[in-house]
Enzyme design. Structure first.
Site, PDB file in Angstrom:
ATOM      1  N   SER A 161       0.848  -1.190   0.000  1.00 52.55           N
ATOM      2  CA  SER A 161       0.000   0.000   0.000  1.00 52.55           C
ATOM      3  C   SER A 161       0.885   1.242   0.000  1.00 52.55           C
ATOM      4  O   SER A 161       1.637   1.447  -0.954  1.00 52.55           O
ATOM      5  CB  SER A 161      -0.964  -0.032   1.181  1.00 52.55           C
ATOM      6  OG  SER A 161      -1.979   0.940   1.035  1.00 52.55           O
ATOM      7  N   ASP A 233     -17.509 -15.487 -13.408  1.00 48.81           N
ATOM      8  CA  ASP A 233     -16.785 -16.440 -12.569  1.00 48.81           C
ATOM      9  C   ASP A 233     -16.235 -17.608 -13.372  1.00 48.81           C
ATOM     10  O   ASP A 233     -15.142 -18.117 -13.091  1.00 48.81           O
ATOM     11  CB  ASP A 233     -17.709 -16.949 -11.450  1.00 48.81           C
ATOM     12  CG  ASP A 233     -16.974 -17.699 -10.356  1.00 48.81           C
ATOM     13  OD1 ASP A 233     -15.749 -17.852 -10.464  1.00 48.81           O
ATOM     14  OD2 ASP A 233     -17.616 -18.125  -9.385  1.00 48.81           O
ATOM     15  N   ASP A 236     -12.459 -18.287 -16.119  1.00 52.30           N
ATOM     16  CA  ASP A 236     -11.156 -18.930 -15.912  1.00 52.30           C
ATOM     17  C   ASP A 236     -11.248 -20.455 -15.896  1.00 52.30           C
ATOM     18  O   ASP A 236     -10.253 -21.136 -15.638  1.00 52.30           O
ATOM     19  CB  ASP A 236     -10.505 -18.426 -14.623  1.00 52.30           C
ATOM     20  CG  ASP A 236     -11.403 -18.602 -13.391  1.00 52.30           C
ATOM     21  OD1 ASP A 236     -12.319 -19.437 -13.445  1.00 52.30           O
ATOM     22  OD2 ASP A 236     -11.187 -17.896 -12.390  1.00 52.30           O
ATOM     23  N   ASP A 240     -15.823 -20.740  -8.755  1.00 50.39           N
ATOM     24  CA  ASP A 240     -15.318 -20.908  -7.389  1.00 50.39           C
ATOM     25  C   ASP A 240     -15.403 -19.628  -6.558  1.00 50.39           C
ATOM     26  O   ASP A 240     -14.815 -19.540  -5.479  1.00 50.39           O
ATOM     27  CB  ASP A 240     -13.862 -21.378  -7.419  1.00 50.39           C
ATOM     28  CG  ASP A 240     -12.935 -20.407  -8.145  1.00 50.39           C
ATOM     29  OD1 ASP A 240     -13.434 -19.444  -8.767  1.00 50.39           O
ATOM     30  OD2 ASP A 240     -11.703 -20.596  -8.091  1.00 50.39           O
ATOM     31  N   ILE A 242     -14.167 -16.770  -7.463  1.00 50.41           N
ATOM     32  CA  ILE A 242     -12.975 -15.952  -7.723  1.00 50.41           C
ATOM     33  C   ILE A 242     -12.875 -15.689  -9.220  1.00 50.41           C
ATOM     34  O   ILE A 242     -12.994 -16.622 -10.027  1.00 50.41           O
ATOM     35  CB  ILE A 242     -11.687 -16.658  -7.235  1.00 50.41           C
ATOM     36  CG1 ILE A 242     -11.732 -16.850  -5.718  1.00 50.41           C
ATOM     37  CG2 ILE A 242     -10.453 -15.874  -7.629  1.00 50.41           C
ATOM     38  CD1 ILE A 242     -10.562 -17.647  -5.179  1.00 50.41           C
ATOM     39  N   ASP A 377      -8.665  -6.145  -4.867  1.00 53.10           N
ATOM     40  CA  ASP A 377      -8.288  -5.040  -3.978  1.00 53.10           C
ATOM     41  C   ASP A 377      -9.338  -3.943  -4.106  1.00 53.10           C
ATOM     42  O   ASP A 377      -9.486  -3.343  -5.174  1.00 53.10           O
ATOM     43  CB  ASP A 377      -6.917  -4.512  -4.387  1.00 53.10           C
ATOM     44  CG  ASP A 377      -6.346  -3.497  -3.401  1.00 53.10           C
ATOM     45  OD1 ASP A 377      -7.139  -2.818  -2.720  1.00 53.10           O
ATOM     46  OD2 ASP A 377      -5.119  -3.375  -3.333  1.00 53.10           O
ATOM     47  N   HIS A 417      -6.912  -6.018  -0.230  1.00 48.76           N
ATOM     48  CA  HIS A 417      -5.860  -5.008  -0.119  1.00 48.76           C
ATOM     49  C   HIS A 417      -4.758  -5.512   0.805  1.00 48.76           C
ATOM     50  O   HIS A 417      -4.915  -5.544   2.024  1.00 48.76           O
ATOM     51  CB  HIS A 417      -6.441  -3.693   0.403  1.00 48.76           C
ATOM     52  CG  HIS A 417      -5.437  -2.579   0.398  1.00 48.76           C
ATOM     53  ND1 HIS A 417      -4.848  -2.132  -0.758  1.00 48.76           N
ATOM     54  CD2 HIS A 417      -4.921  -1.824   1.407  1.00 48.76           C
ATOM     55  CE1 HIS A 417      -4.010  -1.154  -0.473  1.00 48.76           C
ATOM     56  NE2 HIS A 417      -4.028  -0.956   0.836  1.00 48.76           N
TER      57      HIS A 417
END
Length: 492
Positions: A161, A233, A236, A240, A242, A377, A417
């Site tokens: 950060s 989703d 990819d 899941d 993500i 993030d 983050h």
């Protein structure tokens, strides 16, 4: 053979520096700390602790500590800050000492985690922007050499950060301070970043969100997030929760438009649809130029949207503009706009943008830079790390093969983050304290990976992250993308 720690205070003669204490600390001991940030901390390793302050001008000073473990492997580690800084990062000081580094940490030149100290105090601002870490690192190395009776073998840095911004600042301004740098989720291009964060709040009606037809409520954010994952989703190869590559996701929210029969909490009005489109699009300037990357689809999940879209004025926008750009404690943000962003870019106090593209001196001295960013993030859009990579590549005229010789970026799907993130994110990569270590080997730990790259020439091809339940997943180097193939994650 190390010196007696208690005698070190009287042996050190450092310019403009006051040594408060040099004391031996037993393993797992509780340590009293100075300042307002915390009253105590703990040390995992047995070590010699030095607590000191250096005057950087007649109106500014940097508080720093050096932790030197009994079991030392010849390396130093400087740790960065977060937010507005003002606090020594004891979590990473302890992490470094536990990993056998002599560790250096600083408050970045002011006391307390707010921006108030920057107000009409340019010397304190300069410490925060770049000077504090350099000064503390130089002095810390002298203290370490005196204590152990030998110079360090290699110097490292780790931060995320604001600490990620500091990482880039050190590589560009002080290229000989470190042999290896780990920098995550960098708050680089800082003038645009803090402006974007304020504009994002304005899009949803801040600071009068309760009165604005543009404000998006928590139930509506749940609907937005569900729609994003419904559309993206599986891109990819695995559903899941993500989104591995948010840049492949371009959500269409037209199905969420309210009609006469719709429940207002499960649909979006015309004004809200316009805002949703704006959020998931890059920030564009008055001449059509791209100013900042978009909010990543998927980063809103698990209420993370509140980081920028809660309806409150962003803390960093308020702090930087009141205390640094305008030096006006009563500055009114009701009409905050692109004009403020352009003004911040003109001001750029002490080069806080931290966006120097030429890292040639760092590269030529053999420095290695491991960058990382979570793809979910919610505070600093992960596209910023891609933009910074491209900026360095373009400025230095380097193709990906040449960039790989000294600078590698790893993008962590689902990570928030500087850590955490959505359920199942492979966020445990050893980037921010002992609690972030999944497996303590160089393939899984960014701190050990940078050491292996610097000292053995083993450049990391990927960083294996662990989830909260211990599952492993490859985090791919920029230029490759992760996908689910034949029952496993593959970078290609």
């Amino acid at each position: 053979m190390a010196l007696d720690c208690s005698s070190l205070k009287n042996m050190l003669t450092l310019a403009n520096t006051t040594i408060y204490e040099s004391s031996y600390v037993a393993a797992t001991a509780t340590i009293s700390t100075l300042g307002v940030c915390q009253v105590n901390t703990t040390s995992t390793a047995a070590m010699c602790r030095v607590d000191a302050t250096v005057n950087t001008s007649s109106t500014s000073a940097v508080h720093f500590e050096v932790w030197m473990p009994d079991e030392w492997y010849g390396r130093s580690l400087t740790v960065g800050n977060s937010g507005f800084a003002g606090c020594i990062d004891y979590t990473n000081l302890d992490y470094g000492a536990a990993m056998h580094f002599a560790s250096i940490g600083t408050d970045a030149g002011h006391e307390g985690p707010t921006s108030d100290s920057f107000y009409e105090n340019p010397e304190v601002t300069e410490d925060f922007v770049h000077r504090s870490l350099h000064v503390a690192t130089v002095l810390g190395k002298q203290i370490i050499a005196t204590y152990y009776g030998t110079n360090i073998s290699n110097a490292y840095y780790i931060g995320c950060s604001t600490g990620g911004r500091q990482a880039h600042t050190m590589a560009s301004r002080y290229p000989f301070d470190f042999n290896g740098i780990v920098g995550g989720s960098p708050a680089t291009d800082s003038n645009r970043l803090c402006s974007y964060q304020g504009l994002a709040g304005r899009w949803v009606g801040a600071p009068f969100a309760s009165e604005s037809p543009k404000f998006i409520t928590a139930p509506q954010w749940s609907v937005i997030s569900q729609e994003i994952f419904s559309q993206c989703d599986a891109l990819d190869g695995l559903v899941d929760g993500i989104i591995a590559e948010p840049d492949d996701c371009n959500p269409d929210f037209s199905s969420l438009a309210c009609d006469a029969s719709a429940n207002a909490t499960s649909c979006l009005t015309g004004a809200q649809l316009k805002v949703a489109h704006q959020i998931y699009s890059p920030l564009v300037g008055l001449k059509g130029e791209t100013l900042f990357p978009r909010f990543d689809p998927g980063a809103e999940a698990s209420d993370a949207w509140q980081a920028l879209f809660s309806g409150d004025l962003n803390t960093y926008t308020e702090g930087y503009f009141q205390n640094m750009y305008y030096t006006d404690k009563y500055h009114n943000f009701d009409n905050f706009s692109l004009a403020d962003l352009y003004y911040a870019e003109i001001m750029d106090p002490f080069g806080i943008s931290s966006y120097i593209g030429d890292l040639s001196p760092f590269k030529e001295q053999g420095g290695k830079y491991l960058a990382y960013h979570g793809r979910a993030d919610p505070l600093i859009n992960s596209g910023e790390s891609k933009a910074l990579y491209k900026h360095i590549s373009s400025t230095m005229g380097l193709d990906p093969v040449a960039m790989d010789t000294f600078y590698r970026l790893f993008l962590v799907p689902g990570m928030g983050h500087c850590g955490g993130g959505v359920a199942g994110a492979p966020s445990l990569i050893g980037n921010a304290g002992l609690d972030t270590v999944g497996r303590n080997v160089s393939t899984h730990n960014v701190l050990l990976a940078i050491v292996d790259w610097v000292e053995a020439g083993n450049a990391p091809e990927l960083i294996v992250g662990l989830t909260e339940n211990g599952t492993e997943r490859d985090n791919c180097r920029y230029g490759t993308t992760g996908s689910w193939r034949e029952g496993t994650w593959t970078c290609s």
